[in-house]
Design an enzyme around this catalytic site. Structure first.
Site: not given
Ligand code: NDP
Length: 516
Positions: A234, A268
Site C-alpha cells: 500500500e 495517502c
Molecule cells: P516509509 O516508507 O518511510 O516507512 C513506512 C514503514 O516502513 C515505517 O514503519 C518505516 O519505519 C519502515 N521502513 C523504513 N525503511 C524500511 C526498510 N528498509 N525495510 C522495511 N521497513 C522499512 O513511509 P512513511 O512512514 O513516511 O509514510 C508515508 C508514506 O506512506 C506515504 O508515501 C504515504 O502515501 C504512504 N501511505 C500509503 C497508504 C496506502 O494505503 N496506500 C496509507 C498511508 C500511507 P520507520 O518509520 O520507523 O523508519
C-alpha cells in the site's frame, strides 16, 4: 539500551520512551509467532472471534485514551483521531467479526469439463502463517488494525513494526489484544526504525503487508522477492480531484479541502492534484480560498482545531523543497506557503498553488503535507488525461452534477478507486477493498478481498469415480488414439453433429474398464 522517544509533534516534547527491539530479536519473534500460530489456526473460528470481540469492547471502552494517544503522537486533532483512526478501527473489527465465517467458508468448485465430472472440488482458505505488518505513522491505529484483525481471525500470527514515530500506539494495540486474551506470541510489536523493518522482512514471514512510501516499498519488495515471500504493498498516492463545471462548487470545495488537509495533508488517499474545468476555474478558486481562510490550525488537543502540525521537521523540509522548486518554475502561491513557528516546530500553513508547470515537483511527486496545486482543464477529456498523467494510481475523485457522467468518467481513470462527489472517505468504508495501481502498489486491504489476502487458497479435489482408470493416465497405445480424438470432437468441435457422433467413443474412453 537504545530507546525510541515518543515525541508530540505539536510541541516537540518527548512524552515517553520505549526500549527498541534489537534486530537479532526479530527473527526470534517470528519463530515464536510461528510456533503459536499452528494451535491458534486449529482453534475453532468462534474462539478466535471471542478474543477479537473482547478486543473490540476494550477499544470502545478506551476510545478516548486511544484518540488522545494518536493525536499526541501524530499531531492530528483528537476529534479527527476519533473519527478516522478509532471509529474506522471499530467498524473494521465489527465487520470482520460479522463476516469472517462467510468469507472463510470453503467454497464448492464446479468443474465444467466432462472429463472431470466425477470430481468434487472445494477451495479452502488457510491462514498464510506469520504475517508481517510494516506500517507508517499517519494512521497508526487504523492501518495496522485493518490488516491485523482479519489476519488474526483467519488464524494467522502477526509481527508488527509500527513507524518509530508512533510506537506508543502500536504498543497500545498490543496491550489491548493481550488484555483481550490473545496469547502474546500471536501479536508482537517490533520497536525501531527501518533496520527493524529490514530485519522483519529478512526473518522470512509468510506474507508481508507493507504500507509506506513507494521508495521503501520497492526495497521491501526486492528483499521479499529474494525469498519468494508474497507482499501486499500500500504505497503512495497523488490522487487527482476533478471538478467539472456542472458540479456544486461550494460542496466540491469543502470536500476537496477536507480531503487534502485532513491529517495535516499527510494522507495517502487525498485530493493532491486539483483539476478544474476552465469555465468555472476562477469562480471555484475564489470559493476554495474563501473556505480555506476559515480553517483553524493549531495543536490537535485544542478544541476547534481543524489541522494540526506535520509529523517531523524532515517532512516539512521536504515539503518546502517541493514548494520552492515549483515556485522557482513560475508557480504562484495563492495562500499560505510558510511555516508557523509561533504555533510549534512543525506547523505549516494550508497552501494553494496555481500556475504551475506540470513537470514541477508539486505535480509530479507525491506531496505529503498541506499544499494543494490547482490547474485548469479545457474539458472532460483533458481532465482525464491530466488525472492519469501520474506515476501513482491510488484513488481519485470527480465532482459533477451528473452522476452518470461521473461514473462513466470513473472507468477511464487509472486508480484503485474513484469517488463521485466525495473523496477519501472510502478508506473508512470497510467493505471497500483499498489499494492502488501503478506505483501505488499491489494487492488490497479491507473488505472480503482484504481478508482473503491473509489466506492461501488450497484446492482439495476428491475423485468420486474412483473405480475408473483416468483416460489421461499412461497407456498411450494406438487403439485408444481414436477414442481420444472422439473426446476432442465431443468437447470442442464447432459442429453439433460431429459432437453427437463422438459420444459413444468418448464415453468408452472416459469410463473405460481397463484395469486401474
Ligand atoms: P516509509 O516508507 O518511510 O516507512 C513506512 C514503514 O516502513 C515505517 O514503519 C518505516 O519505519 C519502515 N521502513 C523504513 N525503511 C524500511 C526498510 N528498509 N525495510 C522495511 N521497513 C522499512 O513511509 P512513511 O512512514 O513516511 O509514510 C508515508 C508514506 O506512506 C506515504 O508515501 C504515504 O502515501 C504512504 N501511505 C500509503 C497508504 C496506502 O494505503 N496506500 C496509507 C498511508 C500511507 P520507520 O518509520 O520507523 O523508519
Amino acid at each position: 539500551m537504545t530507546v525510541i522517544p515518543a515525541i508530540n509533534p505539536a510541541t516537540g516534547e518527548t512524552f515517553a520512551e520505549s526500549p527498541a527491539t534489537a534486530p537479532e530479536a526479530v527473527a526470534v519473534a517470528v519463530g515464536t509467532a510461528r510456533q503459536a500460530q499452528g494451535p491458534w489456526a486449529h482453534r475453532p473460528l468462534d474462539e478466535r472471534r471471542r478474543v477479537i470481540a473482547r478486543f473490540q469492547d476494550l477499544l470502545f471502552t478506551r476510545r478516548d485514551e486511544a484518540a488522545r494517544l494518536v493525536s499526541r503522537e501524530n499531531g492530528k486533532p483528537v476529534v479527527e483521531a476519533m473519527l478516522t483512526d478509532v471509529a474506522v478501527s471499530l467498524d473494521i473489527t465489527r465487520y470482520y467479526l460479522r463476516h469472517a465465517r462467510r468469507i472463510l467458508r470453503p467454497r464448492r468448485l464446479t468443474h465444467s469439463n466432462i472429463a472431470v465430472l466425477g470430481k468434487r472440488g472445494r477451495l479452502h482458505w488457510d491462514p498464510m502463517g506469520v504475517i508481517a505488518i510494516i506500517a507508517p505513522w499517519n494512521y497508526p491505529l487504523l492501518l495496522p488494525l485493518g490488516e491485523a484483525v482479519p489476519a488474526l481471525l483467519a488464524g494467522n500470527a502477526v509481527v508488527f513494526k509500527p513507524s518509530e514515530f508512533t510506537v506508543r500506539t502500536g504498543l497500545f494495540i498490543q496491550d489491548l489484544l493481550r488484555q483481550a486474551g490473545l496469547e502474546p506470541d500471536l501479536f508482537q510489536v517490533m520497536v525501531g526504525g527501518g533496520e527493524v523493518g529490514q530485519a522483519l522482512v529478512a526473518a522470512g514471514p509468510d506474507k508481508i503487508f507493507f504500507t509506506g512510501s513507494a521508495r521503501t516499498g520497492r526495497q521491501v519488495a526486492k528483499a521479499a522477492a529474494e525469498q519468494i515471500i508474497p507482499v501486499n504493498l500500500e504505497l503512495g498516492g497523488s490522487d487527482p480531484c476533478i471538478v467539472l463545471a456542472d458540479a456544486n462548487l461550494e460542496r466540491a470545495a469543502s470536500g476537496a479541502i477536507w480531503s487534502r488537509f485532513t491529517n495535516g495533508g499527510q494522507t495517502c488517499v487525498a485530493a493532491k492534484r486539483l483539476i478544474v474545468e476552465r469555465k468555472v476555474y476562477q469562480r471555484f478558486l475564489e470559493i476554495l480560498l474563501r473556505k480555506l481562510s476559515g480553517l483553524t490550525v493549531g495543536p490537535g488537543n485544542q478544541p476547534g482545531v481543524d489541522m494540526g502540525p506535520m509529523i517531523r521537521d524532515s517532512q516539512v523540509r521536504e515539503l518546502e523543497r517541493q514548494l520552492a522548486a515549483t515556485v522557482a518554475r513560475g508557480a504562484r502561491i495563492r495562500v499560505g506557503g510558510r511555516r508557523r513557528p509561533d504555533l510549534g516546530p512543525t506547523f505549516f500553513e494550508p497552501t494553494v498553488v496555481t500556475d504551475l508547470p506540470l513537470d514541477a515537483p508539486l505535480w509530479r511527486e507525491e506531496v505529503f503535507g498541506p499544499v494543494l496545486p490547482v490547474v485548469a482543464a479545457d474539458d472532460e477529456d483533458e481532465a482525464i488525461r491530466l488525472a492519469n498523467d501520474s506515476a501513482y494510481g491510488l484513488s481519485a475523485s470527480i465532482w459533477t452534477g451528473d452522476r452518470a457522467r461521473g461514473e462513466a468518467m470513473a472507468r477511464r481513470i487509472e486508480s484503485g478507486s474513484v469517488l463521485i462527489n466525495d473523496a477519501t472517505c472510502h478508506v473508512g468504508i470497510v467493505e471497500v477493498p483499498h489499494g492502488g495501481e501503478k506505483e501505488s502498489g499491489l494487492g488490497r486491504t479491507h473488505g472480503e478481498i482484504g481478508m482473503l489476502e491473509t489466506c492461501k487458497p488450497r484446492y482439495v479435489g476428491t475423485d468420486l469415480l474412483d473405480w475408473f482408470r483416468k483416460p489421461w493416465w499412461f497407456g498411450y497405445h494406438e487403439e485408444s488414439a481414436g477414442d481420444r480424438e472422439a473426446i476432442m470432437q465431443f468437447l470442442y468441435s464447432p459442429s453439433l453433429w460431429a459432437r453427437i457422433r463422438a459420444i459413444p467413443r468418448a464415453l468408452r474412453l472416459l469410463v473405460n474398464r481397463r484395469p486401474v
